[in-house]
Design a protein around this motif. Structure first.
Motif, PDB file in Angstrom:
ATOM      1  N   LEU A 276       0.843  -1.197   0.000  1.00 19.27           N
ATOM      2  CA  LEU A 276       0.000   0.000   0.000  1.00 19.27           C
ATOM      3  C   LEU A 276       0.876   1.243   0.000  1.00 19.27           C
ATOM      4  CD1 LEU A 276      -2.554  -1.088   2.747  1.00 19.27           C
ATOM      5  CD2 LEU A 276      -2.837  -1.260   0.274  1.00 19.27           C
ATOM      6  N   ASP A 277       0.635   2.139  -0.953  1.00 19.26           N
ATOM      7  CA  ASP A 277       1.378   3.392  -0.968  1.00 19.26           C
ATOM      8  C   ASP A 277       0.582   4.478  -0.245  1.00 19.26           C
ATOM      9  OD1 ASP A 277      -0.540   4.376  -2.740  1.00 19.26           O
ATOM     10  OD2 ASP A 277       0.732   4.181  -4.508  1.00 19.26           O
ATOM     11  N   ARG A 278       1.100   5.686  -0.244  1.00 19.27           N
ATOM     12  CA  ARG A 278       0.461   6.759   0.530  1.00 19.27           C
ATOM     13  C   ARG A 278      -0.929   7.107  -0.013  1.00 19.27           C
ATOM     14  NH1 ARG A 278       1.245  12.089  -1.573  1.00 19.27           N
ATOM     15  NH2 ARG A 278       2.548  12.049  -3.420  1.00 19.27           N
ATOM     16  N   PHE A 279      -1.142   6.965  -1.335  1.00 17.61           N
ATOM     17  CA  PHE A 279      -2.463   7.235  -1.897  1.00 17.61           C
ATOM     18  C   PHE A 279      -3.470   6.175  -1.454  1.00 17.61           C
ATOM     19  CE2 PHE A 279       0.240   9.524  -4.976  1.00 17.61           C
ATOM     20  CZ  PHE A 279      -0.335  10.785  -4.874  1.00 17.61           C
ATOM     21  N   ASP A 280      -3.043   4.904  -1.467  1.00 19.81           N
ATOM     22  CA  ASP A 280      -3.918   3.832  -0.985  1.00 19.81           C
ATOM     23  C   ASP A 280      -4.307   4.070   0.464  1.00 19.81           C
ATOM     24  OD1 ASP A 280      -3.680   2.440  -3.428  1.00 19.81           O
ATOM     25  OD2 ASP A 280      -1.960   1.281  -2.704  1.00 19.81           O
ATOM     26  N   LEU A 281      -3.313   4.398   1.280  1.00 17.91           N
ATOM     27  CA  LEU A 281      -3.579   4.626   2.699  1.00 17.91           C
ATOM     28  C   LEU A 281      -4.518   5.812   2.911  1.00 17.91           C
ATOM     29  CD1 LEU A 281      -0.003   3.961   4.122  1.00 17.91           C
ATOM     30  CD2 LEU A 281      -2.007   2.475   4.278  1.00 17.91           C
TER      31      LEU A 281
ATOM     32  N   GLN B 212     -12.995   5.004   5.322  1.00 18.71           N
ATOM     33  CA  GLN B 212     -13.433   4.454   6.607  1.00 18.71           C
ATOM     34  C   GLN B 212     -14.258   5.464   7.381  1.00 18.71           C
ATOM     35  OE1 GLN B 212     -10.817   1.507   8.876  1.00 18.71           O
ATOM     36  NE2 GLN B 212      -9.351   2.858   7.854  1.00 18.71           N
ATOM     37  N   ARG B 213     -14.069   6.711   7.104  1.00 19.39           N
ATOM     38  CA  ARG B 213     -14.803   7.751   7.814  1.00 19.39           C
ATOM     39  C   ARG B 213     -16.074   8.169   7.082  1.00 19.39           C
ATOM     40  NH1 ARG B 213      -9.981   7.107   9.187  1.00 19.39           N
ATOM     41  NH2 ARG B 213      -9.195   7.627  11.239  1.00 19.39           N
ATOM     42  N   ASP B 214     -16.090   7.975   5.751  1.00 25.60           N
ATOM     43  CA  ASP B 214     -17.287   8.303   4.977  1.00 25.60           C
ATOM     44  C   ASP B 214     -17.274   7.518   3.670  1.00 25.60           C
ATOM     45  OD1 ASP B 214     -19.517   9.333   3.763  1.00 25.60           O
ATOM     46  OD2 ASP B 214     -18.863  11.428   3.822  1.00 25.60           O
TER      47      ASP B 214
ATOM     48  N   ILE C  49     -10.086  -3.900   0.861  1.00 25.68           N
ATOM     49  CA  ILE C  49     -11.442  -3.430   1.132  1.00 25.68           C
ATOM     50  C   ILE C  49     -12.324  -4.666   1.077  1.00 25.68           C
ATOM     51  CG2 ILE C  49     -13.376  -2.041   0.319  1.00 25.68           C
ATOM     52  CD1 ILE C  49     -11.340  -0.057  -0.819  1.00 25.68           C
ATOM     53  N   GLN C  50     -12.914  -5.004   2.203  1.00 24.13           N
ATOM     54  CA  GLN C  50     -13.692  -6.237   2.298  1.00 24.13           C
ATOM     55  C   GLN C  50     -15.168  -6.031   2.001  1.00 24.13           C
ATOM     56  OE1 GLN C  50     -12.645  -7.653   6.211  1.00 24.13           O
ATOM     57  NE2 GLN C  50     -10.862  -8.723   5.396  1.00 24.13           N
ATOM     58  N   GLY C  51     -15.583  -4.815   1.842  1.00 25.10           N
ATOM     59  CA  GLY C  51     -16.979  -4.569   1.523  1.00 25.10           C
ATOM     60  C   GLY C  51     -17.417  -3.222   2.052  1.00 25.10           C
TER      61      GLY C  51
ATOM     62  N   MET D  26     -22.819  -2.744  29.764  1.00 26.32           N
ATOM     63  CA  MET D  26     -23.679  -1.749  30.394  1.00 26.32           C
ATOM     64  C   MET D  26     -23.955  -0.589  29.445  1.00 26.32           C
ATOM     65  SD  MET D  26     -24.295  -3.068  33.288  1.00 26.32           S
ATOM     66  CE  MET D  26     -24.986  -1.735  34.231  1.00 26.32           C
ATOM     67  N   ASP D  27     -22.945  -0.212  28.671  1.00 25.23           N
ATOM     68  CA  ASP D  27     -23.082   0.888  27.725  1.00 25.23           C
ATOM     69  C   ASP D  27     -22.031   0.701  26.644  1.00 25.23           C
ATOM     70  OD1 ASP D  27     -24.039   3.208  26.623  1.00 25.23           O
ATOM     71  OD2 ASP D  27     -23.120   4.554  28.086  1.00 25.23           O
ATOM     72  N   THR D  28     -22.336   1.112  25.437  1.00 23.26           N
ATOM     73  CA  THR D  28     -21.382   1.023  24.337  1.00 23.26           C
ATOM     74  C   THR D  28     -20.835   2.409  24.075  1.00 23.26           C
ATOM     75  OG1 THR D  28     -22.551  -0.847  23.383  1.00 23.26           O
ATOM     76  CG2 THR D  28     -21.093   0.384  21.914  1.00 23.26           C
ATOM     77  N   LEU D  29     -19.526   2.542  24.204  1.00 22.65           N
ATOM     78  CA  LEU D  29     -18.894   3.842  24.046  1.00 22.65           C
ATOM     79  C   LEU D  29     -18.321   4.048  22.651  1.00 22.65           C
ATOM     80  CD1 LEU D  29     -17.084   3.955  27.497  1.00 22.65           C
ATOM     81  CD2 LEU D  29     -19.350   4.827  26.882  1.00 22.65           C
ATOM     82  N   LYS D  30     -17.914   2.952  21.983  1.00 18.47           N
ATOM     83  CA  LYS D  30     -17.375   3.065  20.631  1.00 18.47           C
ATOM     84  C   LYS D  30     -17.535   1.719  19.941  1.00 18.47           C
ATOM     85  CE  LYS D  30     -13.239   4.277  17.998  1.00 18.47           C
ATOM     86  NZ  LYS D  30     -11.867   4.786  18.058  1.00 18.47           N
ATOM     87  N   THR D  31     -17.963   1.763  18.694  1.00 17.93           N
ATOM     88  CA  THR D  31     -18.021   0.571  17.869  1.00 17.93           C
ATOM     89  C   THR D  31     -17.514   0.891  16.479  1.00 17.93           C
ATOM     90  OG1 THR D  31     -20.267   0.987  17.104  1.00 17.93           O
ATOM     91  CG2 THR D  31     -20.050  -0.387  19.057  1.00 17.93           C
ATOM     92  N   ASN D  32     -17.029  -0.105  15.808  1.00 16.38           N
ATOM     93  CA  ASN D  32     -16.623   0.023  14.399  1.00 16.38           C
ATOM     94  C   ASN D  32     -15.741   1.230  14.117  1.00 16.38           C
ATOM     95  OD1 ASN D  32     -18.165  -2.252  13.842  1.00 16.38           O
ATOM     96  ND2 ASN D  32     -19.974  -1.031  13.401  1.00 16.38           N
ATOM     97  N   GLY D  33     -14.797   1.473  14.988  1.00 16.25           N
ATOM     98  CA  GLY D  33     -13.873   2.568  14.744  1.00 16.25           C
ATOM     99  C   GLY D  33     -13.007   2.283  13.532  1.00 16.25           C
ATOM    100  N   PRO D  34     -12.558   3.307  12.841  1.00 15.87           N
ATOM    101  CA  PRO D  34     -11.702   3.084  11.688  1.00 15.87           C
ATOM    102  C   PRO D  34     -10.354   2.499  12.111  1.00 15.87           C
ATOM    103  CG  PRO D  34     -11.850   5.427  12.189  1.00 15.87           C
ATOM    104  CD  PRO D  34     -12.793   4.722  13.112  1.00 15.87           C
ATOM    105  N   LEU D  35      -9.762   1.699  11.239  1.00 16.96           N
ATOM    106  CA  LEU D  35      -8.427   1.136  11.487  1.00 16.96           C
ATOM    107  C   LEU D  35      -7.383   2.198  11.173  1.00 16.96           C
ATOM    108  CD1 LEU D  35      -8.912  -2.350   9.816  1.00 16.96           C
ATOM    109  CD2 LEU D  35      -8.972  -1.824  12.251  1.00 16.96           C
ATOM    110  N   ARG D  36      -6.296   2.158  11.887  1.00 12.68           N
ATOM    111  CA  ARG D  36      -5.203   3.097  11.629  1.00 12.68           C
ATOM    112  C   ARG D  36      -4.610   2.814  10.260  1.00 12.68           C
ATOM    113  NH1 ARG D  36      -1.045   4.187  16.265  1.00 12.68           N
ATOM    114  NH2 ARG D  36      -0.254   5.311  14.481  1.00 12.68           N
ATOM    115  N   THR D  37      -4.319   3.857   9.530  1.00 12.69           N
ATOM    116  CA  THR D  37      -3.724   3.715   8.207  1.00 12.69           C
ATOM    117  C   THR D  37      -2.364   4.374   8.127  1.00 12.69           C
ATOM    118  OG1 THR D  37      -4.912   5.686   7.455  1.00 12.69           O
ATOM    119  CG2 THR D  37      -5.941   3.548   7.022  1.00 12.69           C
ATOM    120  N   ASP D  38      -1.833   4.800   9.248  1.00 14.88           N
ATOM    121  CA  ASP D  38      -0.505   5.440   9.211  1.00 14.88           C
ATOM    122  C   ASP D  38       0.534   4.587   9.883  1.00 14.88           C
ATOM    123  OD1 ASP D  38      -1.503   5.726  11.786  1.00 14.88           O
ATOM    124  OD2 ASP D  38      -1.065   7.856  11.928  1.00 14.88           O
TER     125      ASP D  38
END
Length: 154
Positions: A4-9, A16-18, A50-52, A142-154
Motif C-alpha cells: 500500500l502506498d500513501r495514496f492507498d492509505l 473508513q470515515r465516509d 477493502i472487504q466490503g 452496560m453501555d457502548t462507548l465506541k463501535t466500528n472505529g476506523p483502522l489506523r492507516t498510518d
C-alpha cells in the motif's frame, strides 16, 4: 501481503470515515484523477484490502437493547475440531462477532438481543446444548462507548 502506498492509505483513511463519498469527491480529497482513484479502489477490493461496504443500523432502533459477550471453553479432549462446535452459532443473527482467544477461554462471541430474557433463552436453548462445551461465562455490556472505529492507516 498487499503493498500500500500513501495514496492507498489516504483512500482507506477517508473511506473508513465516509464510504458514501462519490468517486469525484474522493478523488479530490486524495488528489488523484477519478480514473486513477477508481482503478485503485478496484485493486484494493480485488486484493481483499477493502472487504466490503456496509450499513450500520442502530440496535436500539430495532429493539435490540442487550449486548453480551459469551466466553466459551471447549473440552478439547472430547473433540477433534473445537471450531466445529461453534459453527452453528455463526449462522445465528444474534451473533455479530466470534473470535478465538487466548487465556482461560477458547472463544468470545458477541451477541445482540432484545432483552435479558432473550439472552437467557439464547444461552439455554442455543449455546448450552452445543457439544463439547466445558464452560460458559457471560458478561453484559452496560453501555457502548465506541463501535466500528476506523483502522489506523498510518
Amino acid at each position: 501481503m498487499t503493498s500500500l502506498d500513501r495514496f492507498d492509505l489516504k483512500l482507506l483513511h477517508i473511506l473508513q470515515r465516509d464510504a458514501r463519498l462519490t468517486l469525484g469527491q474522493l478523488s479530490e480529497r486524495v488528489n488523484l484523477s477519478t480514473s486513477q482513484c477508481s482503478r485503485r479502489l478496484a485493486r484494493l477490493e480485488r486484493e481483499g484490502v477493502i472487504q466490503g461496504y456496509s450499513l450500520r443500523v442502530s440496535p436500539d432502533a430495532l429493539g435490540l437493547q442487550v449486548t453480551a459477550f459469551i466466553f466459551l471453553s471447549m473440552d478439547k479432549h472430547r473433540m477433534d475440531d473445537p471450531r466445529s462446535a461453534v459453527a452453528a452459532l455463526l449462522k445465528r443473527d444474534e451473533v455479530i462477532e466470534c473470535h478465538t482467544v487466548t487465556g482461560n477461554h477458547d472463544f468470545i462471541i458477541k451477541v445482540v438481543v432484545g432483552s435479558l430474557g432473550a439472552l437467557s433463552s439464547f444461552l439455554a436453548e442455543v449455546v448450552s446444548p452445543l457439544d463439547g462445551i466445558h464452560d460458559i461465562a457471560t458478561q453484559v455490556a452496560m453501555d457502548t462507548l465506541k463501535t466500528n472505529g476506523p483502522l489506523r492507516t498510518d
